[in-house]
Design a protein around this motif. Structure first.
Motif, PDB file in Angstrom:
ATOM      1  N   SER A 265      -3.558   9.114   8.503  1.00 51.15           N
ATOM      2  CA  SER A 265      -4.771   9.900   8.256  1.00 51.15           C
ATOM      3  C   SER A 265      -4.450  11.262   7.644  1.00 51.15           C
ATOM      4  CB  SER A 265      -5.561  10.088   9.555  1.00 51.15           C
ATOM      5  OG  SER A 265      -4.827  10.883  10.464  1.00 51.15           O
ATOM      6  N   ARG A 266      -3.175  11.696   7.766  1.00 48.27           N
ATOM      7  CA  ARG A 266      -2.765  12.987   7.195  1.00 48.27           C
ATOM      8  C   ARG A 266      -2.053  12.831   5.855  1.00 48.27           C
ATOM      9  NH1 ARG A 266      -1.676  14.161  12.607  1.00 48.27           N
ATOM     10  NH2 ARG A 266       0.514  13.688  12.378  1.00 48.27           N
ATOM     11  N   VAL A 267      -1.765  11.596   5.452  1.00 50.18           N
ATOM     12  CA  VAL A 267      -1.151  11.341   4.146  1.00 50.18           C
ATOM     13  C   VAL A 267      -2.268  10.807   3.255  1.00 50.18           C
ATOM     14  CG1 VAL A 267       0.619  10.085   2.876  1.00 50.18           C
ATOM     15  CG2 VAL A 267       1.087  10.888   5.201  1.00 50.18           C
ATOM     16  N   LEU A 268      -2.695  11.649   2.325  1.00 55.35           N
ATOM     17  CA  LEU A 268      -3.848  11.306   1.495  1.00 55.35           C
ATOM     18  C   LEU A 268      -3.414  10.638   0.200  1.00 55.35           C
ATOM     19  CD1 LEU A 268      -5.932  14.593   1.979  1.00 55.35           C
ATOM     20  CD2 LEU A 268      -5.777  12.580   3.465  1.00 55.35           C
ATOM     21  N   LYS A 269      -4.190   9.651  -0.214  1.00 56.49           N
ATOM     22  CA  LYS A 269      -3.889   8.978  -1.481  1.00 56.49           C
ATOM     23  C   LYS A 269      -4.839   9.480  -2.549  1.00 56.49           C
ATOM     24  CE  LYS A 269      -6.458   4.871   0.055  1.00 56.49           C
ATOM     25  NZ  LYS A 269      -6.350   3.438   0.373  1.00 56.49           N
ATOM     26  N   THR A 270      -4.338   9.511  -3.769  1.00 54.65           N
ATOM     27  CA  THR A 270      -5.105   9.949  -4.925  1.00 54.65           C
ATOM     28  C   THR A 270      -5.537   8.707  -5.692  1.00 54.65           C
ATOM     29  OG1 THR A 270      -3.710  11.914  -5.075  1.00 54.65           O
ATOM     30  CG2 THR A 270      -5.039  11.363  -7.019  1.00 54.65           C
ATOM     31  N   LEU A 271      -6.829   8.547  -5.837  1.00 55.21           N
ATOM     32  CA  LEU A 271      -7.357   7.388  -6.555  1.00 55.21           C
ATOM     33  C   LEU A 271      -8.170   7.860  -7.753  1.00 55.21           C
ATOM     34  CD1 LEU A 271      -8.594   5.393  -3.440  1.00 55.21           C
ATOM     35  CD2 LEU A 271      -6.479   5.041  -4.715  1.00 55.21           C
ATOM     36  N   MET A 272      -7.981   7.181  -8.847  1.00 54.15           N
ATOM     37  CA  MET A 272      -8.752   7.486 -10.052  1.00 54.15           C
ATOM     38  C   MET A 272      -9.840   6.416 -10.187  1.00 54.15           C
ATOM     39  SD  MET A 272      -7.282  10.242 -10.912  1.00 54.15           S
ATOM     40  CE  MET A 272      -8.180  10.568 -12.444  1.00 54.15           C
ATOM     41  N   ALA A 273     -11.048   6.889 -10.388  1.00 53.98           N
ATOM     42  CA  ALA A 273     -12.189   5.982 -10.462  1.00 53.98           C
ATOM     43  C   ALA A 273     -13.118   6.436 -11.582  1.00 53.98           C
ATOM     44  CB  ALA A 273     -12.919   5.981  -9.117  1.00 53.98           C
TER      45      ALA A 273
ATOM     46  N   ARG B 230       0.860  -1.187   0.000  1.00 56.80           N
ATOM     47  CA  ARG B 230       0.000   0.000   0.000  1.00 56.80           C
ATOM     48  C   ARG B 230       0.894   1.235   0.000  1.00 56.80           C
ATOM     49  NH1 ARG B 230      -4.551  -1.046   4.363  1.00 56.80           N
ATOM     50  NH2 ARG B 230      -5.446   0.798   3.392  1.00 56.80           N
ATOM     51  N   VAL B 231       0.964   1.887  -1.153  1.00 55.06           N
ATOM     52  CA  VAL B 231       1.880   3.008  -1.377  1.00 55.06           C
ATOM     53  C   VAL B 231       1.654   4.145  -0.384  1.00 55.06           C
ATOM     54  CG1 VAL B 231       2.578   4.764  -3.047  1.00 55.06           C
ATOM     55  CG2 VAL B 231       2.198   2.420  -3.805  1.00 55.06           C
ATOM     56  N   GLY B 232       0.388   4.480  -0.120  1.00 54.83           N
ATOM     57  CA  GLY B 232       0.086   5.577   0.798  1.00 54.83           C
ATOM     58  C   GLY B 232       0.592   5.317   2.206  1.00 54.83           C
ATOM     59  N   LEU B 233       0.423   4.095   2.669  1.00 53.17           N
ATOM     60  CA  LEU B 233       0.904   3.750   4.014  1.00 53.17           C
ATOM     61  C   LEU B 233       2.421   3.760   4.055  1.00 53.17           C
ATOM     62  CD1 LEU B 233      -1.568   0.917   5.105  1.00 53.17           C
ATOM     63  CD2 LEU B 233      -1.558   3.324   5.769  1.00 53.17           C
ATOM     64  N   GLN B 234       3.053   3.316   2.995  1.00 53.63           N
ATOM     65  CA  GLN B 234       4.515   3.335   2.933  1.00 53.63           C
ATOM     66  C   GLN B 234       5.010   4.774   2.965  1.00 53.63           C
ATOM     67  OE1 GLN B 234       6.832   3.739  -0.268  1.00 53.63           O
ATOM     68  NE2 GLN B 234       8.491   3.649   1.188  1.00 53.63           N
ATOM     69  N   ALA B 235       4.321   5.673   2.259  1.00 52.37           N
ATOM     70  CA  ALA B 235       4.698   7.085   2.260  1.00 52.37           C
ATOM     71  C   ALA B 235       4.552   7.668   3.660  1.00 52.37           C
ATOM     72  CB  ALA B 235       3.833   7.869   1.267  1.00 52.37           C
ATOM     73  N   ALA B 236       3.439   7.352   4.338  1.00 42.42           N
ATOM     74  CA  ALA B 236       3.207   7.868   5.694  1.00 42.42           C
ATOM     75  C   ALA B 236       4.318   7.419   6.637  1.00 42.42           C
ATOM     76  CB  ALA B 236       1.846   7.398   6.207  1.00 42.42           C
ATOM     77  N   GLU B 237       4.665   6.153   6.543  1.00 41.94           N
ATOM     78  CA  GLU B 237       5.728   5.614   7.409  1.00 41.94           C
ATOM     79  C   GLU B 237       7.065   6.283   7.100  1.00 41.94           C
ATOM     80  OE1 GLU B 237       7.928   1.393   8.172  1.00 41.94           O
ATOM     81  OE2 GLU B 237       5.770   1.324   7.791  1.00 41.94           O
ATOM     82  N   ALA B 238       7.389   6.417   5.820  1.00 43.66           N
ATOM     83  CA  ALA B 238       8.661   7.026   5.421  1.00 43.66           C
ATOM     84  C   ALA B 238       8.747   8.493   5.850  1.00 43.66           C
ATOM     85  CB  ALA B 238       8.850   6.908   3.904  1.00 43.66           C
ATOM     86  N   LEU B 239       7.601   9.179   5.874  1.00 48.55           N
ATOM     87  CA  LEU B 239       7.572  10.591   6.259  1.00 48.55           C
ATOM     88  C   LEU B 239       7.411  10.770   7.767  1.00 48.55           C
ATOM     89  CD1 LEU B 239       5.241  11.851   3.403  1.00 48.55           C
ATOM     90  CD2 LEU B 239       7.648  12.474   3.672  1.00 48.55           C
TER      91      LEU B 239
END
Length: 157
Positions: A45-53, A31-40
């Motif tokens: 909840s403050r690292v938002l993911k962009t999803l295309m639907a 899960r890219v968003g969770l990996q980004a949150a952890e790395a940062l």
């Protein structure tokens, strides 16, 4: 890594105040968003993911906390539609001009309607992808909403 992308240029041109943050992107992350949150070192909840639907077959962009899942029923309702589904990755890349893992809601090749999770607007600052893998922009969520002309709606399951 370039800190100037179509996303950062779009924000700058709109006069939005933001800071740029890079991290080591892990292409194998589940899960890219969770990996980004952890790395940062940030709460997911403050690292938002962009999803295309797609809602009723039309493309939309939704921005939600990285630790939550989108409710397709709520997403469809937010845009006044009957049904919603995730866009295929290849279609998302073609539409946005960004690579999966680096899709930003800002500076997409084709402007599509956007929605942001209303709960995210309660945060002082959030992180949103800055237009490439391993790059996030930190900004006020209301500024992000205004720049995108996004609707605020309950989107998470």
């Amino acid at each position: 890594m370039s800190k100037t992308t179509r996303a950062t240029q779009t924000l700058a041109k709109a006069g939005v105040s933001f800071t740029v943050h890079s991290y080591d992107y892990d292409p194998g992350a589940e899960r890219v968003g969770l990996q980004a949150a952890e790395a940062l070192g940030e709460d997911p909840s403050r690292v938002l993911k962009t999803l295309m639907a797609e809602v009723d077959g039309k493309p939309v962009c939704c921005i939600v906390p990285s630790d939550r899942e989108v409710s397709m029923k709520k997403l469809a309702a937010a845009f006044g539609g009957k049904s919603a589904s995730m866009m295929k990755p290849a279609d998302a890349e073609r539409l946005t001009g960004y690579h999966v893992g680096g899709i930003s809601p800002f500076g997409q090749k084709k402007i599509v309607p956007a929605a942001i999770e209303e709960a995210a607007l309660a945060e002082t600052l959030v992180y949103i992808n800055g237009g490439q893998r391993g790059l996030q922009v930190r900004l006020a969520p209301k500024d992000a909403q205004a720049a995108l002309k996004a609707i605020a709606a309950p989107l998470i399951a």
